[in-house]
Motif scaffolding. Structure first.
Motif, PDB file in Angstrom:
ATOM      1  N   ASN A   1       0.810  -1.214   0.000  1.00 20.18           N
ATOM      2  CA  ASN A   1       0.000   0.000   0.000  1.00 20.18           C
ATOM      3  C   ASN A   1       0.847   1.270   0.000  1.00 20.18           C
ATOM      4  O   ASN A   1       0.497   2.249  -0.661  1.00 20.18           O
ATOM      5  CB  ASN A   1      -0.945   0.009   1.196  1.00 20.18           C
ATOM      6  CG  ASN A   1      -2.049  -1.013   1.043  1.00 20.18           C
ATOM      7  OD1 ASN A   1      -2.428  -1.380  -0.053  1.00 20.18           O
ATOM      8  ND2 ASN A   1      -2.563  -1.482   2.160  1.00 20.18           N
TER       9      ASN A   1
ATOM     10  N   TYR B   1      -4.402  -4.675  -6.917  1.00 20.34           N
ATOM     11  CA  TYR B   1      -4.655  -3.523  -7.789  1.00 20.34           C
ATOM     12  C   TYR B   1      -4.899  -4.027  -9.205  1.00 20.34           C
ATOM     13  O   TYR B   1      -4.129  -4.825  -9.732  1.00 20.34           O
ATOM     14  CB  TYR B   1      -3.463  -2.560  -7.764  1.00 20.34           C
ATOM     15  CG  TYR B   1      -3.247  -1.946  -6.410  1.00 20.34           C
ATOM     16  CD1 TYR B   1      -3.734  -0.689  -6.123  1.00 20.34           C
ATOM     17  CD2 TYR B   1      -2.588  -2.639  -5.406  1.00 20.34           C
ATOM     18  CE1 TYR B   1      -3.559  -0.118  -4.869  1.00 20.34           C
ATOM     19  CE2 TYR B   1      -2.411  -2.090  -4.151  1.00 20.34           C
ATOM     20  CZ  TYR B   1      -2.895  -0.829  -3.890  1.00 20.34           C
ATOM     21  OH  TYR B   1      -2.727  -0.275  -2.650  1.00 20.34           O
TER      22      TYR B   1
ATOM     23  N   ASN C   1       0.570   3.960  -2.872  1.00 24.33           N
ATOM     24  CA  ASN C   1       0.151   5.301  -2.477  1.00 24.33           C
ATOM     25  C   ASN C   1       1.113   6.355  -3.023  1.00 24.33           C
ATOM     26  O   ASN C   1       0.683   7.405  -3.513  1.00 24.33           O
ATOM     27  CB  ASN C   1       0.072   5.386  -0.950  1.00 24.33           C
ATOM     28  CG  ASN C   1      -1.094   6.217  -0.487  1.00 24.33           C
ATOM     29  OD1 ASN C   1      -1.787   6.831  -1.279  1.00 24.33           O
ATOM     30  ND2 ASN C   1      -1.306   6.218   0.806  1.00 24.33           N
TER      31      ASN C   1
ATOM     32  N   ASN D   1      -4.424  -5.651  -0.381  1.00 26.27           N
ATOM     33  CA  ASN D   1      -5.105  -5.172  -1.584  1.00 26.27           C
ATOM     34  C   ASN D   1      -4.481  -5.751  -2.839  1.00 26.27           C
ATOM     35  O   ASN D   1      -3.286  -5.994  -2.892  1.00 26.27           O
ATOM     36  CB  ASN D   1      -5.028  -3.638  -1.675  1.00 26.27           C
ATOM     37  CG  ASN D   1      -5.767  -2.959  -0.554  1.00 26.27           C
ATOM     38  OD1 ASN D   1      -6.850  -3.370  -0.190  1.00 26.27           O
ATOM     39  ND2 ASN D   1      -5.169  -1.920   0.001  1.00 26.27           N
TER      40      ASN D   1
ATOM     41  N   LEU E   1      -6.263   3.280   1.401  1.00 24.53           N
ATOM     42  CA  LEU E   1      -5.625   1.987   1.198  1.00 24.53           C
ATOM     43  C   LEU E   1      -5.264   1.369   2.542  1.00 24.53           C
ATOM     44  O   LEU E   1      -4.379   1.847   3.240  1.00 24.53           O
ATOM     45  CB  LEU E   1      -4.374   2.160   0.338  1.00 24.53           C
ATOM     46  CG  LEU E   1      -4.584   2.873  -0.999  1.00 24.53           C
ATOM     47  CD1 LEU E   1      -3.262   3.101  -1.692  1.00 24.53           C
ATOM     48  CD2 LEU E   1      -5.527   2.097  -1.884  1.00 24.53           C
TER      49      LEU E   1
END
Length: 160
Positions: A55, A78, A59, A76, A72
Motif C-alpha cells: 500500500n 490492484y 500510495n 489489496n 488503502l
C-alpha cells in the motif's frame, strides 16, 4: 526489498498508473492461487494489469500521478487498464463468482469512485457492443423490406 528496488517498483507503477483509465483496488484475502490465476488470465486477455503491491508503494505512485485520495488499508490487489469499461467488467464479473473477493475503492475519470459506480459501469455495453447494436438498428429496415418482398413473391407464385 531494498530502497532501489522500491523506487524501481514505484517508477514502474507511476508509468502504468499515468496511462490507466481505471484503477480498482480490491480485497482478495482468503482467495487461493488458482482463483487469482483465473482473474489474472481473464485480465491479461483484455490487456488489463493485476498486481499485489504494498500500500505504501502504491500510495506514493498514485500521489505522483495525481490519482490519490483512495483509502488503502489491509491487503489489496490492484487492477488497472486503459479501457475503463473492460476493467470494471472483469472485476465485477470476478466479484460475482467469488465470495471472498470484493471491490474496495477505485479511481475512474480523474476522481475516486464508489463501489456502486464501478458496478454500474460494469453493466454498460462496451464500444463494440454499441456498434453492433447500431448496425442491427440500421440493418432492420432493409431486412424487413427483403422479407416482405420475398413473401410477396411467394404469394404471386402461389396464385399463378
Amino acid at each position: 526489498m531494498t530502497r532501489s528496488e522500491k523506487s524501481a517498483v514505484v517508477a514502474k507503477l507511476e508509468a502504468e498508473f499515468r496511462e490507466a483509465g481505471a484503477i480498482i483496488v480490491c480485497d482478495y484475502r482468503g482467495l487461493n492461487v488458482k482463483k487469482l490465476e483465473v482473474l489474472r488470465n481473464t485480465a491479461r486477455e483484455q490487456g488489463i494489469k493485476v498486481q499485489v503491491v504494498k500500500n505504501t508503494l502504491a500510495n506514493i505512485a498514485l500521489k505522483n500521478v495525481d490519482k490519490d485520495g483512495m483509502e488503502l488499508k489491509d491487503t489489496n490487489i490492484y487492477i488497472w487498464g486503459e479501457d475503463q469499461l473492460a476493467v470494471t467488467k472483469v472485476v465485477a464479473k470476478f466479484e460475482e463468482t467469488n465470495d471472498l473477493f470484493s471491490i474496495k475503492t477505485a479511481h475512474i475519470d480523474g476522481e475516486v469512485a464508489s463501489v456502486e459506480k464501478v458496478r454500474a459501469l460494469s453493466k454498460m455495453p462496451s464500444r463494440d457492443e454499441l456498434i453492433a447494436m447500431l448496425l442491427q438498428v440500421w440493418n432492420a429496415p432493409i431486412q424487413n423490406f427483403t422479407i416482405g418482398l420475398n413473401a410477396l413473391k411467394e404469394k404471386k407464385e402461389q396464385t399463378a
